[in-house]
Design a protein around this motif. Structure first.
Motif, PDB file in Angstrom:
ATOM      1  N   GLY A 231      37.632 -15.024 -21.447  1.00 54.40           N
ATOM      2  CA  GLY A 231      38.007 -13.809 -20.460  1.00 54.40           C
ATOM      3  C   GLY A 231      37.686 -12.341 -21.244  1.00 54.40           C
ATOM      4  N   ALA A 232      37.604 -12.343 -22.538  1.00 59.04           N
ATOM      5  CA  ALA A 232      37.321 -11.179 -23.083  1.00 59.04           C
ATOM      6  C   ALA A 232      36.020 -10.506 -23.156  1.00 59.04           C
ATOM      7  CB  ALA A 232      37.842 -10.939 -24.601  1.00 59.04           C
ATOM      8  N   ARG A 233      35.261 -11.298 -23.003  1.00 61.19           N
ATOM      9  CA  ARG A 233      33.825 -10.840 -22.789  1.00 61.19           C
ATOM     10  C   ARG A 233      32.854 -11.442 -21.773  1.00 61.19           C
ATOM     11  NH1 ARG A 233      31.266  -8.571 -28.550  1.00 61.19           N
ATOM     12  NH2 ARG A 233      33.212  -7.770 -29.362  1.00 61.19           N
ATOM     13  N   GLN A 234      31.928 -10.685 -21.297  1.00 55.95           N
ATOM     14  CA  GLN A 234      30.958 -11.226 -20.181  1.00 55.95           C
ATOM     15  C   GLN A 234      30.072 -12.145 -20.829  1.00 55.95           C
ATOM     16  OE1 GLN A 234      31.338 -10.952 -16.963  1.00 55.95           O
ATOM     17  NE2 GLN A 234      29.590 -12.335 -16.435  1.00 55.95           N
ATOM     18  N   PRO A 235      29.938 -13.616 -20.621  1.00 59.44           N
ATOM     19  CA  PRO A 235      28.780 -14.151 -21.336  1.00 59.44           C
ATOM     20  C   PRO A 235      27.520 -13.874 -20.808  1.00 59.44           C
ATOM     21  CG  PRO A 235      30.351 -15.780 -20.289  1.00 59.44           C
ATOM     22  CD  PRO A 235      30.780 -14.400 -19.590  1.00 59.44           C
ATOM     23  N   THR A 236      26.606 -13.619 -21.801  1.00 63.65           N
ATOM     24  CA  THR A 236      25.051 -13.212 -21.366  1.00 63.65           C
ATOM     25  C   THR A 236      24.510 -14.247 -20.689  1.00 63.65           C
ATOM     26  OG1 THR A 236      24.129 -13.918 -23.378  1.00 63.65           O
ATOM     27  CG2 THR A 236      25.028 -11.925 -23.727  1.00 63.65           C
ATOM     28  N   ALA A 237      23.156 -13.768 -20.081  1.00 66.82           N
ATOM     29  CA  ALA A 237      22.349 -14.479 -19.492  1.00 66.82           C
ATOM     30  C   ALA A 237      21.702 -15.712 -20.469  1.00 66.82           C
ATOM     31  CB  ALA A 237      20.981 -13.945 -18.912  1.00 66.82           C
ATOM     32  N   ALA A 238      21.641 -15.430 -21.708  1.00 69.69           N
ATOM     33  CA  ALA A 238      20.961 -16.504 -22.852  1.00 69.69           C
ATOM     34  C   ALA A 238      21.984 -17.576 -22.734  1.00 69.69           C
ATOM     35  CB  ALA A 238      20.918 -15.676 -24.110  1.00 69.69           C
TER      36      ALA A 238
ATOM     37  N   VAL B  27      20.597 -22.115 -33.918  1.00 65.55           N
ATOM     38  CA  VAL B  27      21.152 -21.200 -32.864  1.00 65.55           C
ATOM     39  C   VAL B  27      22.249 -20.531 -33.497  1.00 65.55           C
ATOM     40  CG1 VAL B  27      22.424 -20.951 -30.685  1.00 65.55           C
ATOM     41  CG2 VAL B  27      20.191 -22.460 -30.737  1.00 65.55           C
ATOM     42  N   ARG B  28      22.449 -19.110 -33.116  1.00 65.67           N
ATOM     43  CA  ARG B  28      23.789 -18.347 -33.594  1.00 65.67           C
ATOM     44  C   ARG B  28      24.494 -18.438 -32.355  1.00 65.67           C
ATOM     45  NH1 ARG B  28      22.157 -12.680 -35.876  1.00 65.67           N
ATOM     46  NH2 ARG B  28      21.963 -13.887 -37.909  1.00 65.67           N
ATOM     47  N   TYR B  29      25.740 -18.824 -32.073  1.00 65.31           N
ATOM     48  CA  TYR B  29      26.740 -18.870 -31.296  1.00 65.31           C
ATOM     49  C   TYR B  29      27.637 -17.669 -31.419  1.00 65.31           C
ATOM     50  CZ  TYR B  29      24.713 -23.679 -31.149  1.00 65.31           C
ATOM     51  OH  TYR B  29      23.954 -24.813 -30.897  1.00 65.31           O
ATOM     52  N   THR B  30      27.918 -16.912 -30.310  1.00 69.44           N
ATOM     53  CA  THR B  30      29.045 -15.982 -30.398  1.00 69.44           C
ATOM     54  C   THR B  30      30.289 -16.562 -29.483  1.00 69.44           C
ATOM     55  OG1 THR B  30      27.587 -14.447 -30.787  1.00 69.44           O
ATOM     56  CG2 THR B  30      29.669 -13.452 -30.106  1.00 69.44           C
ATOM     57  N   LEU B  31      31.562 -16.804 -30.120  1.00 68.70           N
ATOM     58  CA  LEU B  31      32.699 -16.818 -29.281  1.00 68.70           C
ATOM     59  C   LEU B  31      33.624 -15.965 -29.183  1.00 68.70           C
ATOM     60  CD1 LEU B  31      33.583 -20.377 -30.473  1.00 68.70           C
ATOM     61  CD2 LEU B  31      31.960 -19.807 -29.069  1.00 68.70           C
ATOM     62  N   ALA B  32      34.089 -15.725 -28.140  1.00 70.47           N
ATOM     63  CA  ALA B  32      35.275 -14.657 -27.874  1.00 70.47           C
ATOM     64  C   ALA B  32      36.334 -15.131 -27.356  1.00 70.47           C
ATOM     65  CB  ALA B  32      34.578 -13.232 -27.149  1.00 70.47           C
ATOM     66  N   ARG B  33      37.652 -14.502 -27.131  1.00 70.60           N
ATOM     67  CA  ARG B  33      38.810 -14.902 -26.582  1.00 70.60           C
ATOM     68  C   ARG B  33      38.437 -15.126 -25.254  1.00 70.60           C
ATOM     69  NH1 ARG B  33      42.882 -15.142 -29.660  1.00 70.60           N
ATOM     70  NH2 ARG B  33      42.999 -13.906 -31.518  1.00 70.60           N
TER      71      ARG B  33
ATOM     72  N   ASP C  28      27.380 -15.836 -26.122  1.00 72.85           N
ATOM     73  CA  ASP C  28      26.068 -15.284 -26.431  1.00 72.85           C
ATOM     74  C   ASP C  28      25.640 -16.509 -27.100  1.00 72.85           C
ATOM     75  OD1 ASP C  28      23.873 -13.938 -26.226  1.00 72.85           O
ATOM     76  OD2 ASP C  28      24.368 -12.497 -27.897  1.00 72.85           O
ATOM     77  N   VAL C  29      24.279 -16.550 -26.943  1.00 73.37           N
ATOM     78  CA  VAL C  29      23.566 -17.655 -27.967  1.00 73.37           C
ATOM     79  C   VAL C  29      22.235 -17.009 -28.414  1.00 73.37           C
ATOM     80  CG1 VAL C  29      24.403 -19.891 -27.121  1.00 73.37           C
ATOM     81  CG2 VAL C  29      22.514 -18.812 -26.022  1.00 73.37           C
ATOM     82  N   GLU C  30      21.786 -17.190 -29.603  1.00 73.56           N
ATOM     83  CA  GLU C  30      20.624 -16.646 -30.021  1.00 73.56           C
ATOM     84  C   GLU C  30      19.812 -17.545 -30.931  1.00 73.56           C
ATOM     85  OE1 GLU C  30      19.178 -12.942 -32.744  1.00 73.56           O
ATOM     86  OE2 GLU C  30      20.780 -13.194 -32.476  1.00 73.56           O
TER      87      GLU C  30
END
Ligand code: SAM
Ligand code: TMP
Ligand code: ZN
Length: 408
Positions: free
Chosen positions: A260-267, A252-258, A241-243
């Protein structure tokens, strides 16, 4: 020939696109009587031809920047206090809802974000190498470890406290050249379903606004969605995710996950597409940025010389780390700007790095306003213009230099 260095992320070739010359440590406010030699380094920025990461070519030792007397206190701005209270509340409502959740913050500074978490009774840890601000955070009930976060620190936290549901870093990850160690640490410490969230000045906004004063010793990296995506993938992580954030001139606020753990958002796809269309890290864009920076330098120096010749008084407002780059790149000293007003006690009575302009408390500014004030803390413009209305009523005018030199 253009200067090159080795990319700190992928070992690719980093080619310089701007050289801001010899610069001091941006947060080293010496006392006027201090005669010890001031350290300088060359401030040049390049982009990696492989992973696109924009980064400094030279690194200053971390202990010379982050130490007991590090003067930057995050809570100095009411807008930033509100921003981080809202950030903490969002984590409490979303990622920290399980049983006994745990959040770790890198660079918690004076506890501007974690104090809200602490008040909510949530398990937390701030990792903060600068002792003075860490003590302030502890005074607000924040649990702090005085240390630099890196792989070994992460292993220690894992042993003591277990996995973290959230690892957060604001205006801190871009300060850390040794990124491989940090991201290996994050990958170790993060819970399987956890998130690593960080927010930093966005290179897209820096180019759009020609805010070259975001370039200084502490800002080693200038992130884009593309470079963060490539960086994350090297450590088993994924950008999900990015915001865009309006703080500090555009972040920009970046969100990282392991992975395959989360579906990337359209953003994420949207910002990647926007960066591609803008050709953000391509040579023509970077060279255009450099031309705009030189124009700002020439216009600002010409304006200040003109005002001096006309007998006008000029002060600076906000002894920001950013202002060190502007003052030293433009060769501005106390001949052109007689003093800089700043609310930070640790900066008052000192002189600005390199340019040696006296830093004074706001009471000096209010006690006989100058004709003009250069707004070095332009990222806090709304807050400052609202509280300094008397300056304008007295006939005072603000000078801005982002995205170009202008008088308000
Ligand atoms: N998070 C606060 C904010 O957004 O206002 C503070 C930002 S301040 C510009 C950067 C902070 O990162 C400093 O307090 C510094 O001591 C800290 N820092 C630098 N290197 C670090 C590292 N390796 N691990 C944790 N904190 C670090
Ligand atoms: P920053 O741009 O890195 O957040 O730094 C802001 C600097 O400006 C910091 O030294 C505090 C100072 N400041 C003032 O002097 N007056 C103000 O109203 C604000 C918001 C900041
Ligand atoms: Zn690279």
């Amino acid at each position: 020939m253009q200067e090159t260095s080795v990319c700190r992320i992928c070992d690719g070739v980093v080619t310089a696109f701007i050289d801001l010359g010899k610069q001091p440590l941006s947060d080293r406010f010496a006392s006027p009587s201090d005669s010890s030699p001031e350290p300088f380094f060359r401030l040049a920025v390049g982009s990696c031809s492989s992973c696109t990461m924009v980064q400094l070519l030279e690194e200053m030792p971390r202990e010379s920047m982050f130490h007991e007397d590090y003067p930057y206190h995050s809570s100095g701005s009411s807008w930033m206090r509100e921003h981080f209270t809202a950030t903490a509340q969002r984590f409490i409502d979303t990622e920290l809802t399980g049983s006994d959740p745990f959040i770790v913050e890198l660079g918690c500074n004076d506890g501007v974000m974690l104090s809200t978490i602490a008040r909510a009774g949530i398990r937390h840890l701030g990792v903060e190498p600068s002792g003075g601000v860490a003590d302030v955070a502890a005074g607000h009930g924040v649990r702090v470890r005085k240390d630099f976060f890196e792989e070994s620190t992460a292993a220690g936290i894992l042993t003591d406290d277990g996995h973290a549901d959230v690892i957060f870093a604001a205006n801190t990850l871009c300060h850390i050249p040794y990124m491989a160690s940090v991201l290996r640490g994050v990958a170790t410490l993060l819970a399987p379903g956890g998130v690593f969230v960080f927010e930093d000045p966005y290179f897209g906004d820096i180019v759009r606004k020609t805010s070259f004063d975001q370039i200084y010793d502490e800002h080693f990296y200038f992130f884009t969605a593309r470079s963060v995506q490539e960086m994350a993938a090297r450590f088993g992580l994924e950008l999900v995710d990015v915001e865009r954030l309006p703080v500090h001139g555009g972040e920009v606020r970046y969100t990282l996950a392991r992975a395959g753990a989360r579906q990337p958002t359209a953003a994420v796809a949207e910002l990647l597409a926007e960066e591609g269309a803008a050709r953000l890290t391509e040579r023509e864009t970077l060279e255009g940025f450099t031309r705009s920076v030189l124009q700002i330098r020439d216009d600002l120096v010409a304006l200040l010389r003109e005002l001096k010749a006309a007998g006008k008084t000029v002060a600076g407002y906000g002894a920001t780390a950013k202002s060190a780059t502007v003052l030293n790149f433009c060769g501005i000293d106390s001949e052109l700007i007689s003093y800089v007003s700043d609310t930070t006690p640790a900066k008052q009575g000192r002189v600005t790095p390199g340019s040696h302009i006296p830093v004074v408390p706001p009471s000096v500014f209010a006690d006989g306003y100058p004709d003009y004030a250069v707004l070095f803390a332009w990222n806090h413009k709304e807050e400052i213009l609202a509280k300094e209305q008397a300056f304008q009523r007295s006939g005072g005018r603000w000078i801005g230099y982002v995205p170009e030199v202008h008088v308000i």
